[in-house]
Design a protein around this motif. Sequence first.
Motif, PDB file in Angstrom:
ATOM      1  N   TYR A  75       0.807  -1.212   0.000  1.00 34.60           N
ATOM      2  CA  TYR A  75       0.000   0.000   0.000  1.00 34.60           C
ATOM      3  C   TYR A  75       0.840   1.262   0.000  1.00 34.60           C
ATOM      4  O   TYR A  75       0.386   2.336   0.301  1.00 34.60           O
ATOM      5  CB  TYR A  75      -0.968  -0.017   1.196  1.00 34.60           C
ATOM      6  N   ASP A  76       2.051   1.140  -0.363  1.00 38.89           N
ATOM      7  CA  ASP A  76       3.006   2.210  -0.537  1.00 38.89           C
ATOM      8  C   ASP A  76       2.635   2.882  -1.851  1.00 38.89           C
ATOM      9  O   ASP A  76       3.071   2.408  -2.865  1.00 38.89           O
ATOM     10  CB  ASP A  76       4.327   1.488  -0.723  1.00 38.89           C
ATOM     11  N   VAL A  77       1.801   3.852  -1.911  1.00 41.70           N
ATOM     12  CA  VAL A  77       1.237   4.283  -3.176  1.00 41.70           C
ATOM     13  C   VAL A  77       2.091   5.206  -4.021  1.00 41.70           C
ATOM     14  O   VAL A  77       1.862   5.321  -5.204  1.00 41.70           O
ATOM     15  CB  VAL A  77      -0.158   4.909  -3.006  1.00 41.70           C
ATOM     16  N   THR A  78       3.047   5.879  -3.452  1.00 40.19           N
ATOM     17  CA  THR A  78       3.830   6.816  -4.245  1.00 40.19           C
ATOM     18  C   THR A  78       5.305   6.510  -4.150  1.00 40.19           C
ATOM     19  O   THR A  78       5.855   6.450  -3.065  1.00 40.19           O
ATOM     20  CB  THR A  78       3.595   8.265  -3.783  1.00 40.19           C
ATOM     21  N   ALA A  79       5.915   6.320  -5.289  1.00 38.86           N
ATOM     22  CA  ALA A  79       7.366   6.176  -5.312  1.00 38.86           C
ATOM     23  C   ALA A  79       7.929   7.583  -5.436  1.00 38.86           C
ATOM     24  O   ALA A  79       7.614   8.295  -6.367  1.00 38.86           O
ATOM     25  CB  ALA A  79       7.789   5.328  -6.500  1.00 38.86           C
ATOM     26  N   ARG A  80       8.734   7.990  -4.495  1.00 37.25           N
ATOM     27  CA  ARG A  80       9.299   9.333  -4.539  1.00 37.25           C
ATOM     28  C   ARG A  80      10.746   9.271  -4.972  1.00 37.25           C
ATOM     29  O   ARG A  80      11.496   8.423  -4.526  1.00 37.25           O
ATOM     30  CB  ARG A  80       9.197   9.981  -3.170  1.00 37.25           C
ATOM     31  N   PHE A  81      11.092  10.177  -5.808  1.00 37.48           N
ATOM     32  CA  PHE A  81      12.446  10.235  -6.315  1.00 37.48           C
ATOM     33  C   PHE A  81      13.096  11.475  -5.736  1.00 37.48           C
ATOM     34  O   PHE A  81      12.684  12.589  -6.022  1.00 37.48           O
ATOM     35  CB  PHE A  81      12.436  10.266  -7.850  1.00 37.48           C
ATOM     36  N   ALA A  82      14.071  11.269  -4.901  1.00 32.30           N
ATOM     37  CA  ALA A  82      14.726  12.377  -4.211  1.00 32.30           C
ATOM     38  C   ALA A  82      15.357  13.339  -5.205  1.00 32.30           C
ATOM     39  O   ALA A  82      15.899  12.931  -6.216  1.00 32.30           O
ATOM     40  CB  ALA A  82      15.799  11.819  -3.279  1.00 32.30           C
ATOM     41  N   PRO A  83      15.288  14.622  -4.915  1.00 26.92           N
ATOM     42  CA  PRO A  83      15.874  15.610  -5.817  1.00 26.92           C
ATOM     43  C   PRO A  83      17.391  15.641  -5.680  1.00 26.92           C
ATOM     44  O   PRO A  83      17.960  16.560  -5.124  1.00 26.92           O
ATOM     45  CB  PRO A  83      15.224  16.918  -5.356  1.00 26.92           C
ATOM     46  N   GLU A  84      18.010  14.604  -6.143  1.00 26.98           N
ATOM     47  CA  GLU A  84      19.462  14.507  -6.101  1.00 26.98           C
ATOM     48  C   GLU A  84      19.997  14.691  -7.505  1.00 26.98           C
ATOM     49  O   GLU A  84      19.261  14.986  -8.424  1.00 26.98           O
ATOM     50  CB  GLU A  84      19.867  13.139  -5.538  1.00 26.98           C
ATOM     51  N   ASP A 144      20.943  12.486  -9.490  1.00 28.38           N
ATOM     52  CA  ASP A 144      20.714  11.346 -10.378  1.00 28.38           C
ATOM     53  C   ASP A 144      19.236  11.033 -10.592  1.00 28.38           C
ATOM     54  O   ASP A 144      18.889   9.930 -10.963  1.00 28.38           O
ATOM     55  CB  ASP A 144      21.445  10.119  -9.843  1.00 28.38           C
ATOM     56  N   SER A 145      18.356  12.005 -10.343  1.00 25.40           N
ATOM     57  CA  SER A 145      16.943  11.737 -10.562  1.00 25.40           C
ATOM     58  C   SER A 145      16.156  13.038 -10.723  1.00 25.40           C
ATOM     59  O   SER A 145      16.617  14.110 -10.365  1.00 25.40           O
ATOM     60  CB  SER A 145      16.360  10.929  -9.400  1.00 25.40           C
ATOM     61  N   TYR A 146      14.949  12.892 -11.250  1.00 26.07           N
ATOM     62  CA  TYR A 146      14.039  14.025 -11.347  1.00 26.07           C
ATOM     63  C   TYR A 146      13.569  14.384  -9.942  1.00 26.07           C
ATOM     64  O   TYR A 146      13.548  13.547  -9.048  1.00 26.07           O
ATOM     65  CB  TYR A 146      12.829  13.665 -12.217  1.00 26.07           C
ATOM     66  N   ASP A 147      13.164  15.599  -9.743  1.00 29.82           N
ATOM     67  CA  ASP A 147      12.618  16.040  -8.465  1.00 29.82           C
ATOM     68  C   ASP A 147      11.257  15.378  -8.260  1.00 29.82           C
ATOM     69  O   ASP A 147      10.581  15.043  -9.222  1.00 29.82           O
ATOM     70  CB  ASP A 147      12.464  17.564  -8.491  1.00 29.82           C
ATOM     71  N   PHE A 148      10.843  15.171  -7.016  1.00 22.09           N
ATOM     72  CA  PHE A 148       9.537  14.569  -6.771  1.00 22.09           C
ATOM     73  C   PHE A 148       8.484  15.613  -6.426  1.00 22.09           C
ATOM     74  O   PHE A 148       7.338  15.281  -6.198  1.00 22.09           O
ATOM     75  CB  PHE A 148       9.613  13.496  -5.679  1.00 22.09           C
ATOM     76  N   ILE A 160      13.620   2.863 -14.628  1.00 15.53           N
ATOM     77  CA  ILE A 160      13.352   3.469 -15.937  1.00 15.53           C
ATOM     78  C   ILE A 160      13.508   4.984 -15.864  1.00 15.53           C
ATOM     79  O   ILE A 160      14.158   5.595 -16.720  1.00 15.53           O
ATOM     80  CB  ILE A 160      11.940   3.083 -16.438  1.00 15.53           C
ATOM     81  N   LEU A 161      12.937   5.606 -14.839  1.00 14.50           N
ATOM     82  CA  LEU A 161      13.045   7.058 -14.712  1.00 14.50           C
ATOM     83  C   LEU A 161      14.481   7.494 -14.427  1.00 14.50           C
ATOM     84  O   LEU A 161      14.937   8.512 -14.952  1.00 14.50           O
ATOM     85  CB  LEU A 161      12.080   7.569 -13.640  1.00 14.50           C
ATOM     86  N   ALA A 162      15.203   6.726 -13.628  1.00 18.48           N
ATOM     87  CA  ALA A 162      16.606   7.064 -13.349  1.00 18.48           C
ATOM     88  C   ALA A 162      17.450   6.949 -14.622  1.00 18.48           C
ATOM     89  O   ALA A 162      18.309   7.803 -14.888  1.00 18.48           O
ATOM     90  CB  ALA A 162      17.159   6.154 -12.254  1.00 18.48           C
ATOM     91  N   GLU A 163      17.207   5.903 -15.409  1.00 15.88           N
ATOM     92  CA  GLU A 163      17.942   5.739 -16.666  1.00 15.88           C
ATOM     93  C   GLU A 163      17.637   6.885 -17.626  1.00 15.88           C
ATOM     94  O   GLU A 163      18.529   7.393 -18.304  1.00 15.88           O
ATOM     95  CB  GLU A 163      17.584   4.399 -17.316  1.00 15.88           C
ATOM     96  N   ALA A 164      16.370   7.313 -17.679  1.00 16.04           N
ATOM     97  CA  ALA A 164      15.990   8.426 -18.543  1.00 16.04           C
ATOM     98  C   ALA A 164      16.684   9.706 -18.090  1.00 16.04           C
ATOM     99  O   ALA A 164      17.207  10.471 -18.909  1.00 16.04           O
ATOM    100  CB  ALA A 164      14.475   8.607 -18.542  1.00 16.04           C
ATOM    101  N   TYR A 165      16.724   9.930 -16.792  1.00 11.70           N
ATOM    102  CA  TYR A 165      17.369  11.126 -16.255  1.00 11.70           C
ATOM    103  C   TYR A 165      18.855  11.137 -16.619  1.00 11.70           C
ATOM    104  O   TYR A 165      19.382  12.133 -17.102  1.00 11.70           O
ATOM    105  CB  TYR A 165      17.184  11.194 -14.737  1.00 11.70           C
TER     106      TYR A 165
END
Length: 107
Positions: A10-19, A21-25, A77-82
Amino acid sequence: MTDAPNPRFYDVTARFAPENDSYDFKATGPKRRAAVYDRNGRLLGHVWTDDRQAAGFTRIEDPEPDMAYVRGRMQEILAEAYKAGVPASELLDPALYAPDFELRVAS
C-alpha cells in the motif's frame, strides 16, 4: 492470523529524491500523467511529470501482490531516462517503458 494485507503493498507513491541522479519529486506546475499497464493489460499506476523538472510514479491504490516489482522497475526506468538526459517534458513517451510496460497517454 490476521486478514490485513501486507502494508508494503500500500506504498502508493514512489518518490524520487531531488538529487543529482533523478528528477525532483515535487512538481513546480501542473502535472500530466499517463496510465501504465502490464503485458496482461492490468492497470499498475500512473507516470506523472510537471514537464519541467519533476516526475514520478504512483501505483494503483490496491495493487495485487505480484505487482510489487513495478515500483522498483519504474524507478530504474526514470533514473535511466534522467541519466540519459531525457527532459521531464518527454517522459510520457511510451517507448521509454516498452517492452516491460504499456504507457497509455490520454489525448
